[in-house]
Structure formats: C-alpha cells, structure tokens
Design an enzyme around this catalytic site. Structure first.
Site, short mmCIF file in Angstrom:
data_model
loop_
_atom_site.label_atom_id
_atom_site.label_comp_id
_atom_site.label_asym_id
_atom_site.label_seq_id
_atom_site.Cartn_x
_atom_site.Cartn_y
_atom_site.Cartn_z
N ASP A 92 -24.76 14.15 72.23
CA ASP A 92 -24.27 14.19 73.61
C ASP A 92 -23.17 15.24 73.74
O ASP A 92 -22.14 15.17 73.09
CB ASP A 92 -23.71 12.82 73.99
N TYR A 108 -16.69 20.32 77.56
CA TYR A 108 -16.15 20.10 76.20
C TYR A 108 -15.91 21.43 75.49
O TYR A 108 -15.25 21.48 74.46
CB TYR A 108 -17.09 19.24 75.34
N LYS A 116 -23.95 18.42 80.34
CA LYS A 116 -23.51 17.95 81.66
C LYS A 116 -23.00 19.07 82.55
O LYS A 116 -22.38 20.02 82.06
CB LYS A 116 -22.41 16.89 81.50
N HIS A 172 -21.55 15.35 85.83
CA HIS A 172 -20.48 14.77 85.01
C HIS A 172 -19.60 13.78 85.78
O HIS A 172 -19.14 12.79 85.24
CB HIS A 172 -19.64 15.90 84.40
#
Ligand code: A2P
Length: 313
Positions: A50, A55, A80, A111
């Site tokens: 994931d 990120y 996402k 998200h």
C-alpha cells in the site's frame, strides 16, 4: 506456543478481483526504508503493498517491486490520489505510474474526501504538499466536491491503468453522499480508514457490508508511538499466545474481515507482522472490549474541512 503461519488469505473486491488481506503499509517510510521494507516484505511472502503519492516513496516502492523478482501479476499494488490533484485524477495516476515504473496499479484511491487548491512544486513529486496561506491556514478548494472527483475516478478502470478505484477516510455520511450523487455509476471497491481496537469503525463495516465496500485498516497498530503497543492488558493476552502485541492487533483486524495494512521499516517486524494464528473468540472479544475502558481514540485526525464536507462525521 501457538502455530504461526504466513497470511495468505484473500478477500474479494466488488470488481470480482481478489485482494490479499494483509498488506504492507508505507506511510512515513523514507525512500531508502521503503525500498528495503518492500523488498523484505515480498521475499517474506507479502503480496500486497500500500503506497500513496503523498508518501513520496512511490519511486523506491516501484523499484523494489520490479527488483524483487516476484511477477507483477502476483502483487497487489495500491496508490492514492493526493488532494491537490482532485481536479485531474487521470494525470495524477499517470504521474504515479511513471514514478512506480509500473503499467498499472490494482487499486487507486481518493486519499481524502476534501480537495486542496492545486499547487505545483518542484521535484519528483510535484503537488505533494498541503498548501497553506501566509498564516498557515490550509488552502481548501472550496469550489470542488468529492462527487466530482469520483465522477472522474470511476472512469479510470476502463483505461487499464488501475484495476479498481476506491476511497479513503470517508465517513458513512460521506459515502452516502457519494453513492447518492447522480454522476456516480460505480461503487467504491474499498474505503481505507484508520482502524484498531480503539477505533473499530463498526458503522463503516456495517455500511460496507451492505454496499459491497471493503474496509481496509490503516494504522492497525495505532500509528506512530502507539500507546496500544505498550498496553498491559493487550500484553497479557499476547503473552498467552507468545506473540507480540502487534501480531495480536493484526490478527484481531483479520478476524474482523478487514484488510489490514501494518507499516514497518524493520525487517524482523515486517516478517513477524505477516504471521497469523488462531485467535480464540474470548480473547478476540477481550480486545474488542478494550474500548470500553480506554475510550475511542483516533490517532490520525487532520482538521481539514470545506463549507460542505466535514471529515469523520
Ligand atoms: P517501524 O516502522 O519503525 O517499525 P501503524 O501500522 O499502526 O501505522 O503503526 C506502525 C507503527 O508501529 C510504526 O511506527 C512502526 O514503526 C511500528 N511497528 C510496526 N510493526 C511493529 C512491531 N511488530 N512491533 C513494534 N512496533 C511496530
């Protein structure tokens, strides 16, 4: 000691596709940590990773997937859409695929149910930011709504660039609004939300069951610096099985038929987090009842809202 085996269980998405029930979370993993954790995880037997554009580790995550030697079709990959890009999910997905070095992802998620004003920044991850004004106030895109984002997202599976689409951090109210929109043709495959014994998300689980929306649990250990991992009552239960509290929490989440996405960048934790064991009903119930003494706790709680969308309500 109980028998520990690697999790291999798969659940079904409303698209008919299978999703491995246990996946590796990568939030807050640096580039180097993410690469090493994903390589380790895939060697251990994880088949679900994931990720997310925000990120800022899609490049190493994708490289690790490609370097692992595990065939692409055996791995379930999620990324996402960040909130600065809600007006153009197709372009955002293209950028994510380019960073990942993959032709498709298995799941592409909105998200958050709120949009920020678009902001282009430099580097490999343009737009991956929370835009703020001079006083530090988050710049929300007040003229946009998640139903419009969904209208565009639902078109993406037909491009072949993602096999499924879903949402994250949606409340029941948000989901009802999404499903009721005239423009909605597709039911989200999943809703990824924070979930652990102090935030069991029972209402969302029930709603998901009714509508075919699978719940994915992020921060299943209680996130960074989790008090759950030091909890004496949980320790006593874990001790009976000679497992760690992390393993107990993960197995509790699996027994609830949610997808569980523990994050770690430590090799030995990544390995042990994949282990499943038979959690007896009475111990499962005791973990479930922890909330009665500890109270509900949400560890990831930004206060973003627009005039017409409120998070978590
Ligand atoms: P680290 O990456 O340094 O291992 P969550 O998945 O709930 O967001 O929580 C993950 C947090 O718990 C991370 O900070 C992670 O740190 C830590 N963690 C992950 N697995 C374990 C484990 N098996 N034992 C202790 N801490 C863990």
């Amino acid at each position: 000691m109980v028998q520990l085996t690697n999790s291999t269980t798969e659940l079904k998405l409303n698209t008919g596709a299978s999703i491995p029930q246990l996946g590796l979370g990568t939030w807050r993993s640096t580039e180097e940590e993410a690469y090493n954790a994903v390589i380790s995880a895939l060697k251990d037997g994880y088949r679900h990773i994931d990720s997310a554009a925000i990120y800022e580790n899609e490049i190493p995550v994708g490289k690790a997937i490609r370097d692992s030697g595990v065939p692409r079709e055996e791995i379930f990959v999620t990324t996402k859409l960040w909130s600065t890009q809600q007006r153009d999910p197709a372009a955002a997905l293209d950028a994510s695929l380019k960073r990942l070095g993959l032709e498709y992802v298995d799941l592409y998620l909105m998200h958050w149910p709120v949009a920020f004003v678009a902001k282009v920044t430099d580097g490999d991850y343009p737009g991956m930011t929370v835009p703020r004004d001079d006083e530090g106030k988050v710049l929300m895109d007040e003229d946009w709504h998640f139903t419009k984002t969904w209208e565009k997202l639902q078109e993406l599976p037909s491009t072949g660039k993602t096999k499924a689409v879903g949402v994250c951090n949606f409340s029941v109210k948000n989901l009802k609004e999404l499903l009721a929109a005239k423009t909605t043709k597709l039911v989200p495959a999943v809703n990824q939300v924070e979930s652990h014994p102090l935030l069991p998300q029972d209402e969302l689980l029930e709603f998901g069951k009714e509508h075919g929306i699978l719940i994915e649990a992020y921060s299943p250990l209680g996130s960074l610096g989790s008090p759950l991992l030091k909890d004496e009552e949980l320790q006593a239960i874990a001790d009976k099985y000679e497992v760690s509290i992390a393993q107990l929490l993960i197995n509790w989440g699996l027994k609830r038929n949610t997808v569980v996405l523990p994050k770690s960048v430590h090799k030995e934790r990544v390995e042990s987090n994949l282990k499943v064991f038979e959690l007896k009903q009475q111990d499962f119930d005791q973990v479930t009842n922890l909330i009665k003494t500890h109270g509900e706790q949400r560890f990831v709680a930004p206060d973003w809202k627009t005039h017409d969308v409120t998070l978590f309500e």
